[in-house]
Write an enzyme that holds these catalytic residues in place. Structure first.
Site, PDB file in Angstrom:
ATOM      1  N   ASP A  38     -24.496 -14.386 -82.593  1.00  0.00           N
ATOM      2  CA  ASP A  38     -25.194 -15.451 -83.324  1.00  0.00           C
ATOM      3  C   ASP A  38     -25.993 -16.361 -82.391  1.00  0.00           C
ATOM      4  O   ASP A  38     -25.659 -16.497 -81.217  1.00  0.00           O
ATOM      5  CB  ASP A  38     -24.157 -16.265 -84.114  1.00  0.00           C
ATOM      6  CG  ASP A  38     -24.798 -17.115 -85.189  1.00  0.00           C
ATOM      7  OD1 ASP A  38     -25.947 -16.822 -85.581  1.00  0.00           O
ATOM      8  OD2 ASP A  38     -24.159 -18.082 -85.627  1.00  0.00           O
ATOM      9  N   GLY A  41     -31.925 -17.294 -83.481  1.00  0.00           N
ATOM     10  CA  GLY A  41     -32.989 -18.131 -84.055  1.00  0.00           C
ATOM     11  C   GLY A  41     -33.087 -19.464 -83.332  1.00  0.00           C
ATOM     12  O   GLY A  41     -34.184 -19.910 -82.971  1.00  0.00           O
ATOM     13  N   HIS A  55     -34.379 -12.628 -81.694  1.00  0.00           N
ATOM     14  CA  HIS A  55     -33.665 -11.383 -82.015  1.00  0.00           C
ATOM     15  C   HIS A  55     -33.920 -10.336 -80.925  1.00  0.00           C
ATOM     16  O   HIS A  55     -33.016  -9.630 -80.504  1.00  0.00           O
ATOM     17  CB  HIS A  55     -34.099 -10.849 -83.380  1.00  0.00           C
ATOM     18  CG  HIS A  55     -33.720 -11.755 -84.520  1.00  0.00           C
ATOM     19  ND1 HIS A  55     -32.456 -12.282 -84.663  1.00  0.00           N
ATOM     20  CD2 HIS A  55     -34.439 -12.232 -85.576  1.00  0.00           C
ATOM     21  CE1 HIS A  55     -32.412 -13.041 -85.744  1.00  0.00           C
ATOM     22  NE2 HIS A  55     -33.609 -13.037 -86.311  1.00  0.00           N
ATOM     23  N   LEU A 149     -16.344   4.283 -74.643  1.00  0.00           N
ATOM     24  CA  LEU A 149     -16.388   3.146 -75.570  1.00  0.00           C
ATOM     25  C   LEU A 149     -16.980   3.549 -76.924  1.00  0.00           C
ATOM     26  O   LEU A 149     -17.967   4.276 -76.978  1.00  0.00           O
ATOM     27  CB  LEU A 149     -17.286   2.059 -74.957  1.00  0.00           C
ATOM     28  CG  LEU A 149     -17.635   0.868 -75.847  1.00  0.00           C
ATOM     29  CD1 LEU A 149     -16.463  -0.097 -75.910  1.00  0.00           C
ATOM     30  CD2 LEU A 149     -18.872   0.129 -75.335  1.00  0.00           C
TER      31      LEU A 149
HETATM   32  C1  IPE Z   1     -23.290 -14.088 -88.823  1.00  0.00           C
HETATM   33  O1  IPE Z   1     -24.271 -14.983 -88.474  1.00  0.00           O
HETATM   34  C2  IPE Z   1     -23.869 -12.718 -89.012  1.00  0.00           C
HETATM   35  C3  IPE Z   1     -24.405 -12.089 -87.822  1.00  0.00           C
HETATM   36  C4  IPE Z   1     -24.372 -12.552 -86.602  1.00  0.00           C
HETATM   37  C5  IPE Z   1     -24.986 -10.806 -88.054  1.00  0.00           C
HETATM   38  P1  IPE Z   1     -25.026 -15.863 -89.568  1.00  0.00           P
HETATM   39  O2  IPE Z   1     -26.035 -16.659 -88.816  1.00  0.00           O
HETATM   40  O3  IPE Z   1     -25.517 -15.012 -90.665  1.00  0.00           O
HETATM   41  O4  IPE Z   1     -23.850 -16.772 -90.118  1.00  0.00           O
HETATM   42  P2  IPE Z   1     -23.883 -18.197 -90.813  1.00  0.00           P
HETATM   43  O5  IPE Z   1     -24.899 -18.132 -91.912  1.00  0.00           O
HETATM   44  O6  IPE Z   1     -24.274 -19.195 -89.771  1.00  0.00           O
HETATM   45  O7  IPE Z   1     -22.487 -18.410 -91.292  1.00  0.00           O
HETATM   46  C1  IPE Z   2     -27.896 -13.866 -85.328  1.00  0.00           C
HETATM   47  O1  IPE Z   2     -28.756 -14.909 -85.004  1.00  0.00           O
HETATM   48  C2  IPE Z   2     -28.624 -12.639 -85.784  1.00  0.00           C
HETATM   49  C3  IPE Z   2     -28.427 -12.334 -87.205  1.00  0.00           C
HETATM   50  C4  IPE Z   2     -27.731 -13.009 -88.053  1.00  0.00           C
HETATM   51  C5  IPE Z   2     -29.099 -11.165 -87.688  1.00  0.00           C
HETATM   52  P1  IPE Z   2     -29.315 -15.889 -86.121  1.00  0.00           P
HETATM   53  O2  IPE Z   2     -30.594 -15.332 -86.632  1.00  0.00           O
HETATM   54  O3  IPE Z   2     -28.299 -16.168 -87.147  1.00  0.00           O
HETATM   55  O4  IPE Z   2     -29.609 -17.173 -85.254  1.00  0.00           O
HETATM   56  P2  IPE Z   2     -29.359 -18.674 -85.692  1.00  0.00           P
HETATM   57  O5  IPE Z   2     -27.944 -18.786 -86.135  1.00  0.00           O
HETATM   58  O6  IPE Z   2     -30.327 -18.958 -86.795  1.00  0.00           O
HETATM   59  O7  IPE Z   2     -29.649 -19.453 -84.452  1.00  0.00           O
HETATM   60 MG    MG Z   3     -26.830 -17.566 -87.291  1.00  0.00          MG
END
Ligand code: IPE
Ligand code: IPE
Ligand code: MG
Length: 261
Positions: A38, A41, A55, A149
């Site tokens: 996570d 973004g 990403h 793995l």
């Molecule tokens: C969890 O992250 C899912 C992935 C990393 C693929 P999200 O960004 O979707 O989770 P929330 O919305 O912050 O809970």
């Molecule tokens: C995790 O990063 C990737 C996916 C959920 C696909 P995010 O896209 O959720 O990044 P943030 O949480 O918005 O920073």
């Molecule tokens: Mg996220």
């Protein structure tokens, strides 16, 4: 000047990493590590970049972490890449993520294969775009006999969906008279999950500062040790994985019981 500082910084990082590699207990490496990848973004936003570049940078971290996990003998690495809720995001972002998945699989499969990594995925794969399903099938076929793995990509994965699917499977077995209701137990539920045959994760890592499960491995994380960090996934390095494992190795796991002194 900038180059000199970067070189110094890299040298320090390597020294820290080597120190941690020596500290780690090779006899107590978690068999299964789960990671919520996570923060892509936010990483991009802080740099004034589009989320897509976050990403893309996140894929680099995945590459490094898969390599290290395989080097130190982790058996299963489950990486949350796309949740059943992530479809709520703008269409462009979803489609970028799917293209990135295909690109990652196509570019990396040779290297993964060379390192004996077996590629696997959990989630409702049949709902992914056809090109993603094709790239996955190709990677599964190529690496299916690899003894190293298992890289388990959680794609269109939701813990509630997984449990619902398991309940449906078990209910239909009861319906058809294959088992009796009283015979339903933990083992049967484990066997009916997408993670059938894998041990539960000993360690869950969530970078990015959020402290929640976000519908990940709800059943399997019952006694998993959590390691949370403010580092955004694209900044997550080998060093962080080693720190997480060392922290795990220092914990006392009681599973509701008591430790004999
Ligand atoms: C969890 O992250 C899912 C992935 C990393 C693929 P999200 O960004 O979707 O989770 P929330 O919305 O912050 O809970
Ligand atoms: C995790 O990063 C990737 C996916 C959920 C696909 P995010 O896209 O959720 O990044 P943030 O949480 O918005 O920073
Ligand atoms: Mg996220």
């Amino acid at each position: 000047m900038l180059r000199k500082i970067t070189a110094l910084f890299n040298r320090k990082r390597m020294a820290d990493e080597n120190m941690l590699l020596q500290t780690i207990d090779r006899n107590n490496i978690p068999n299964h590590i789960a990671i919520i990848m996570d923060g892509n973004g936010r990483w991009a936003k802080r740099r004034g970049m589009p989320r897509s570049l976050g990403h893309r940078a996140g894929v680099e971290s995945l590459r490094n972490i898969v390599k290290l996990s395989s080097e130190i003998g982790v058996r299963y690495l489950t990486c949350y890449a796309f949740s059943t809720e992530n479809w709520k995001r703008p269409r462009d972002e979803v489609s970028y993520l799917m293209d990135l998945l295909v690109e990652y699989l196509e570019k990396e499969v040779e290297e993964l294969h060379k390192n004996n990594v077996r590629v696997n995925a959990i989630g409702c794969l049949e709902e992914l775009p056809q090109k993603a399903q094709d790239a996955l099938s190709k990677a599964f076929r190529k690496t299916e006999n690899n003894p190293g793995l298992t890289l388990n990509l959680a794609l269109n994965y939701g813990g509630r969906r997984e449990i619902t699917d398991a309940v449906k499977k078990i209910a239909s077995m009861v319906d058809q008279g294959q088992i009796k209701c009283e015979e339903i137990n933990d083992d049967l539920i484990n066997q009916s999950l997408y993670t059938f045959g894998m041990p539960d994760p000993e360690l869950l890592i969530r970078p990015s500062g959020d402290c929640r499960i976000s519908n990940f491995l709800l059943w399997q994380l019952a006694y998993t040790e959590f390691w949370l960090s403010d580092v955004m996934w694209p900044d997550f390095q080998r060093l962080h994985l080693l720190q997480a494992i060392i922290s795990y190795q220092q914990r006392e796991r009681r599973f509701g019981g008591l430790i004999k002194k």
